[in-house]
Design an enzyme around this catalytic site. Structure first.
Site, PDB file in Angstrom:
ATOM      1  N   TYR A 150     -43.999   3.221 -69.542  1.00 50.15           N
ATOM      2  CA  TYR A 150     -44.546   4.418 -68.917  1.00 50.15           C
ATOM      3  C   TYR A 150     -43.457   5.465 -68.689  1.00 50.15           C
ATOM      4  CZ  TYR A 150     -48.537   1.301 -68.083  1.00 50.15           C
ATOM      5  OH  TYR A 150     -49.548   0.259 -68.269  1.00 50.15           O
ATOM      6  N   HIS A 213     -45.904  -7.170 -71.401  1.00 48.64           N
ATOM      7  CA  HIS A 213     -46.938  -6.037 -71.808  1.00 48.64           C
ATOM      8  C   HIS A 213     -48.053  -6.305 -72.506  1.00 48.64           C
ATOM      9  CE1 HIS A 213     -47.335  -1.518 -70.770  1.00 48.64           C
ATOM     10  NE2 HIS A 213     -48.547  -2.118 -70.618  1.00 48.64           N
TER      11      HIS A 213
END
Length: 300
Positions: A150, A213
């Site tokens: 992000y 992730h």
């Protein structure tokens, strides 16, 4: 006798103008689609010149879809979309009936509700991120979810530091971040360095929860296996888990888990978790009424 009149005139041809208009519209629609595809192609190619291509791509596209100039292209010229936090604002009480989830291994209490810092324009503008997280912490929120992908660790870290300076206890804040799959095969030393970098960016002595992730690449391109210490995603996941388990033992990370893993992938890691005394704290994934990329068997 009855007279019959026959109209033997040739049929009137259709007006040419509507046909021309339709053709012109179709042509310009095709041009627009081709131009959009070309722009996306250029954006993708540029993204792959950056350290985290997927992160750069998302951080550019999400704001553009809302008509907002992305920080990746316009830097500090981007106007924050989150209002400023009053300088004299102090922390409010936490929710009266707040729910928690006990994590395997440590028993740490993770707040069941949190603030996700992804997938909207305000999550990719540093000042908006800082303001958003500071508002959230001062209004009683405690669970912050971010990721290497992000690209917003630094503004989140500034907000946490400022919230603590106003009276929010560190022990109440629960920070989750995620290791991108591009780091899995770079070796333990690289993952160790990344985790130290995460703590520095987030301005924390330790991270409450670090996740793998995804089980494999989001984009199946741009991965050079010749430069990796493993030759397939299964081995890469295992190597990354061992590195996280070692970091947990050192106290850099309190809990470790996975994200978007299906059942066979969970079982593969669970075997390592038993031997490393590092149980899987959680498997984070999106739950939506809409179809998603996960096998339904992931919901266990």
């Amino acid at each position: 006798s009855t007279s019959r009149f026959v109209d033997d005139r040739p049929p009137r041809p259709m007006a040419a103008a509507p046909k021309k208009v339709c053709r012109a519209i179709a042509k310009w629609v095709c041009y627009a689609v081709l131009a959009l595809l070309a722009l996306l192609g250029l954006l993708a190619a540029w993204s792959f010149t950056t350290p985290i291509p997927e992160g750069t791509f998302f951080a550019t596209v999400f704001p553009l879809t809302r008509g907002i100039p992305p920080q990746t292209l316009f830097g500090s010229l981007v106007r924050p979309s989150t209002p400023p936090v009053p300088a004299d604002m102090l922390p409010l009480a936490r929710p009266a009936k707040e729910s928690f989830v006990a994590l395997a291994g440590t028993g740490d209490q993770m707040p069941a509700n949190g603030l996700g810092m992804c997938c909207r324009a305000s999550a990719y503008d540093d000042e908006s991120v800082r303001r958003t997280v500071l508002w959230y912490l001062l209004q009683g929120g405690r669970h912050i979810d971010t990721a290497m992908l992000y690209l917003n660790h630094k503004p989140i870290g500034r907000a946490i530091e400022q919230a603590m300076a106003r009276g929010v206890p560190r022990r109440e804040i629960f920070v989750v971040t995620k290791l991108t799959e591009r780091a899995y095969a770079q070796g333990k030393a690289t993952i160790d360095a990344l985790l130290v970098e995460f703590t520095r960016e987030l301005r924390l002595e330790y991270i409450d929860l670090v996740l793998l992730h995804a089980p494999k690449a989001f984009f199946p391109i741009g991965h050079n296996w010749a430069n990796r210490s493993c030759t397939n995603w299964a081995d890469c996941r295992k190597a990354a888990w061992r590195a996280l388990a070692a970091a947990k033992a050192r106290g850099v990370v309190r809990n470790i888990g996975v994200s978007n893993f299906d059942v066979p992938q969970l079982e593969e890691i669970a075997q390592l978790a038993e031997t490393a005394d590092a149980p899987i704290a959680c498997n984070q994934f999106m739950l939506s009424p809409l179809p998603n990329c996960l096998d339904r068997k992931s919901v266990v």
